[in-house]
Motif scaffolding. Structure first.
Motif, short mmCIF file in Angstrom:
data_model
loop_
_atom_site.label_atom_id
_atom_site.label_comp_id
_atom_site.label_asym_id
_atom_site.label_seq_id
_atom_site.Cartn_x
_atom_site.Cartn_y
_atom_site.Cartn_z
N MET A 109 -64.52 -25.42 -43.75
CA MET A 109 -64.25 -24.57 -42.59
C MET A 109 -62.78 -24.57 -42.22
O MET A 109 -62.17 -23.51 -42.01
N ARG A 110 -62.19 -25.74 -42.13
CA ARG A 110 -60.81 -25.81 -41.64
C ARG A 110 -59.82 -25.31 -42.68
O ARG A 110 -58.82 -24.69 -42.34
N VAL A 111 -60.10 -25.55 -43.97
CA VAL A 111 -59.22 -25.05 -45.02
C VAL A 111 -59.29 -23.52 -45.07
O VAL A 111 -58.27 -22.84 -45.23
N PHE A 112 -60.50 -22.97 -44.91
CA PHE A 112 -60.66 -21.51 -44.91
C PHE A 112 -59.86 -20.88 -43.77
O PHE A 112 -59.22 -19.85 -43.93
N ARG A 113 -59.86 -21.53 -42.61
CA ARG A 113 -59.14 -21.02 -41.44
C ARG A 113 -57.68 -21.51 -41.40
O ARG A 113 -56.93 -21.15 -40.49
N GLN A 114 -57.31 -22.33 -42.37
CA GLN A 114 -55.95 -22.89 -42.47
C GLN A 114 -55.56 -23.64 -41.20
O GLN A 114 -54.47 -23.48 -40.66
N ARG A 115 -56.48 -24.49 -40.74
CA ARG A 115 -56.22 -25.28 -39.54
C ARG A 115 -55.76 -26.69 -39.92
O ARG A 115 -56.35 -27.33 -40.80
N PRO A 116 -54.72 -27.19 -39.26
CA PRO A 116 -54.29 -28.57 -39.52
C PRO A 116 -55.34 -29.55 -39.00
O PRO A 116 -56.14 -29.23 -38.13
N CYS A 117 -55.31 -30.76 -39.56
CA CYS A 117 -56.35 -31.73 -39.23
C CYS A 117 -55.75 -33.10 -38.91
O CYS A 117 -54.91 -33.61 -39.65
N LEU A 118 -56.20 -33.66 -37.81
CA LEU A 118 -55.93 -35.06 -37.49
C LEU A 118 -57.17 -35.85 -37.88
O LEU A 118 -58.22 -35.71 -37.26
N LYS A 119 -57.05 -36.61 -38.95
CA LYS A 119 -58.19 -37.42 -39.41
C LYS A 119 -58.11 -38.78 -38.74
O LYS A 119 -57.26 -39.60 -39.08
N ILE A 120 -58.99 -38.98 -37.78
CA ILE A 120 -59.03 -40.25 -37.05
C ILE A 120 -59.90 -41.23 -37.81
O ILE A 120 -61.09 -40.97 -38.05
#
Length: 315
Positions: A47-58
């Motif tokens: 989902m996030r890669v498709f929308r090109q959203r940055p990610c904070l992996k906690i």
């Protein structure tokens, strides 16, 4: 033992998350620091890669994880595009306080009155999302429980006038490819109890501990682990604690429950069930097994086709 768990409400949660992702600036994916990749949902990643959203992996529950392994995982994720890794525990307010700052660094154009920073919090069940949400807001807004899938609906809450938090239900994926992932998730209490056999999960956990942390088993239960297998460890826990059923036989079920509880609570010590290296090795073994399985299936299909062709020629 193959463990699969995808309750009906999760399909609705997945669709709602896909819709909300379009209006999200940063995705926080909460992982279990003891098993980061096993607890990383491939649906969230897609989902996030498709929308090109940055990610904070906690990497949550880092206080329960092996600090050496956690450092390796942080380096692994920080090497990925558009990703920041953050080992932390919700028990420390100072850890929680850094989260919004890290999110603003990932979306520096947001977080102003005309453009509030919209943060979606995602992750598998029982990984600490609701506890994190409550800690961020400094009040109880999300239901917290020691059972997977307590939160079943999405919430949208203003942290302040410049920051919006979108809390999502714990989300699994329809098919867990590797049995070891399902067992690690079950050992860490991310899978509903109706989808597993606790004794088998405990035996798996014991085998991992024998390989990676035999000293912790010895220290906690007074076991001489040399030559033991997973079953013997669970039995040893029961014998050391005097767990017996009526008639005097060992209570294997209670022994398994205690081992799992001691791992989950941190009573055993700081433990990580995987490292980037062990993960790569496990993936390679799985790929080889799948290739071998495909080749066997192809050979059987070819043999059946040849047999059918001979039958036609003979007639």
């Amino acid at each position: 033992m193959s463990i699969q768990w995808f309750p009906g409400h999760m399909n609705a949660a997945k669709k709602k998350a896909e819709e909300s992702m379009a209006d999200t600036d940063v995705v926080i994916e909460v992982l279990d620091a003891r098993l980061p990749e096993a607890s990383c949902n491939p649906l969230v990643e897609r989902m996030r890669v498709f929308r090109q959203r940055p990610c904070l992996k906690i990497l949550n529950k880092s206080d329960l994880a092996d600090p050496v392994a956690t450092a390796l995982w942080a380096s692994y994720y920080n090497a990925q595009d558009n990703v920041t890794a953050y080992p932390m525990t919700t028990k420390k307010p100072s850890d929680v306080a850094r989260i919004v700052t890290l999110c603003k660094q990932l979306a520096p154009h947001r977080g102003v009155p005309t453009k509030p920073l919209r943060i979606m919090i995602m992750g598998i069940p029982n990984v600490g999302k609701s506890t994190l949400m409550n800690a961020l807001l400094k009040r109880r807004v999300a239901k917290v429980g020691d059972e997977p899938a307590v939160t079943k609906t999405q919430q949208r809450i203003y942290l302040d006038q410049h920051t919006v938090l979108i809390d999502t239900p714990g989300l699994m994926w329809p098919k867990i490819d590797m049995d070891s992932d399902g067992l690690m998730l079950a050992a860490s209490h991310a899978i509903g109890s109706n989808a597993l056999i606790e004794e088998e999960v405990a035996v798996f956990l014991a085998e991992v501990l024998l390989e990676r942390y035999p000293n912790l088993l010895a220290a906690r239960y007074g076991l001489k682990t040399e030559g033991m297998d997973g079953v013997a460890v669970v039995e040893g826990v029961g014998m050391k604690r005097g767990f017996r059923v009526k008639g005097g036989d060992l209570d294997f079920e209670k022994s398994a429950h205690v081992l799992l509880h001691d791992y989950r609570s941190g009573a055993l010590g700081r433990i990580s069930l995987e490292t980037p290296q062990s993960r790569a090795e496990r993936l390679a073994r799985h790929a080889a097994e799948m290739q071998e399985k495909a080749e066997r299936a192809a050979a059987i299909a070819a043999a059946k086709a040849e047999e059918a062709a001979r039958g036609k020629r003979g007639s």
